[in-house]
Design a protein around this motif. Structure first.
Motif, PDB file in Angstrom:
ATOM      1  N   TYR A   1       0.835  -1.209   0.000  1.00  0.00           N
ATOM      2  CA  TYR A   1       0.000   0.000   0.000  1.00  0.00           C
ATOM      3  C   TYR A   1       0.867   1.256   0.000  1.00  0.00           C
ATOM      4  N   THR A   2       1.898   1.267   0.860  1.00  0.00           N
ATOM      5  CA  THR A   2       2.775   2.437   0.967  1.00  0.00           C
ATOM      6  C   THR A   2       3.508   2.701  -0.337  1.00  0.00           C
ATOM      7  N   LEU A   3       4.070   1.670  -0.934  1.00  0.00           N
ATOM      8  CA  LEU A   3       4.835   1.839  -2.171  1.00  0.00           C
ATOM      9  C   LEU A   3       3.949   2.288  -3.324  1.00  0.00           C
ATOM     10  N   ASN A   4       2.786   1.668  -3.451  1.00  0.00           N
ATOM     11  CA  ASN A   4       1.879   2.073  -4.527  1.00  0.00           C
ATOM     12  C   ASN A   4       1.414   3.513  -4.339  1.00  0.00           C
ATOM     13  N   SER A   5       1.113   3.895  -3.095  1.00  0.00           N
ATOM     14  CA  SER A   5       0.672   5.262  -2.803  1.00  0.00           C
ATOM     15  C   SER A   5       1.765   6.274  -3.131  1.00  0.00           C
ATOM     16  N   PHE A   6       3.004   5.917  -2.778  1.00  0.00           N
ATOM     17  CA  PHE A   6       4.126   6.819  -3.040  1.00  0.00           C
ATOM     18  C   PHE A   6       4.276   7.096  -4.536  1.00  0.00           C
ATOM     19  N   PHE A   7       4.272   6.038  -5.345  1.00  0.00           N
ATOM     20  CA  PHE A   7       4.503   6.236  -6.778  1.00  0.00           C
ATOM     21  C   PHE A   7       3.291   6.842  -7.489  1.00  0.00           C
TER      22      PHE A   7
END
Length: 277
Positions: A29-35
């Protein structure tokens, strides 16, 4: 971008045995949100991009421990990419969050301020409170003590009896004047106070905080009376007002408070610089 999302899936797949299921979900979730927020491929991310993201999380009111977790996730992802020789430089390797004692005051971005104004536009009292706190930078304790006799409508100035019984004068805009007068026109009382609470009594801190908690819940980001004061200072700094003038309007003379706002001033000026680099 699809290559980046595919790489996130591969990273999670390769770490299935090392990380718990819940951790994997949070990392994803964090990685997808960041990108999604950055709208950049993983190969083109720079350190300043990550700093911008951290600042956004802080401005959203996220707690330091939550931001630290998200940063750790990003560091883990980029360490993996480096080990796999998919990148030559890790943009988050040396990044660390500011220590609590060095944390910048939290303030609203312009877009968040406009959302707040839009939220309260149909309530004359709430709209007047928001506008007055934003354009004057007064403390909550100062706002609820303002009397009608303290206001000079002709010069658009308000006399404030601040902390330690220190007096100062704050300014307000034409827009603020319109909002206050619209609220006053709906009143039928003889109270000397500018803002009233229930049953015609002067506004108190409890009710003021209640309004801002309600705003925060509806908006989805944190906003408090103190947030408005920080926003006032930050936006003036962004527009180029010298720090010493901002401090005068805020009523500051404490060296520690001055140091914190000097850092805020430097931070917002750096944000302007980054827009052109």
């Amino acid at each position: 971008m699809q290559e980046t999302f595919d790489m996130i899936k591969k990273f999670l797949e390769d770490n299935k045995l090392r990380l718990a299921e819940g951790t994997l979900k949070n990392y994803g979730y964090t990685l997808n949100s960041f990108f999604v927020y950055m709208q950049k491929d993983y190969k083109t991310i720079r350190t300043k991009d990550v700093r911008e993201w951290i600042a956004k999380l802080m401005n959203d009111g996220l707690k330091a421990i939550s931001i630290e977790y998200k940063l750790a996730c990003l560091k883990s992802f980029y360490s993996y990419l480096l080990d796999e020789e998919l990148i030559s430089k890790n943009p988050v390797a040396k990044l660390a969050l500011p220590r609590k004692g060095n944390a910048l005051p939290y303030y609203l971005e312009e877009e968040q301020l406009q959302k707040l104004r839009e939220l309260v536009k149909d309530d004359p009292l709430e709209r007047a409170i928001v506008e007055t706190m934003y354009v004057t930078g007064v403390r909550a304790s100062e706002l609820i003590e303002i009397k009608l006799s303290d206001i000079n409508w002709e010069t658009r100035k308000i006399d404030i009896n601040g902390k330690g019984e220190k007096e100062r004068t704050v300014l307000f805009t034409n827009e603020c004047e319109l909002r206050i007068k619209k609220y006053l026109n709906n009143r039928c009382d003889n109270s000397p106070y500018l803002f009233l609470g229930k049953k015609g009594k002067p506004m108190d801190r409890f009710l003021l905080n209640y309004y801002y908690k309600k705003f925060s819940k509806k908006l989805g980001f944190k906003v408090t009376p103190n947030t408005m004061r920080h926003t006032f200072a930050a936006h003036l700094a962004i527009k180029g007002m010298p720090l010493q003038y901002i401090q005068t309007l805020l009523g500051h003379d404490n060296p520690e408070t001055t140091r914190i706002y000097a850092k805020l001033f430097a931070h917002v000026r750096k944000k302007i610089y980054d827009r052109y680099i």
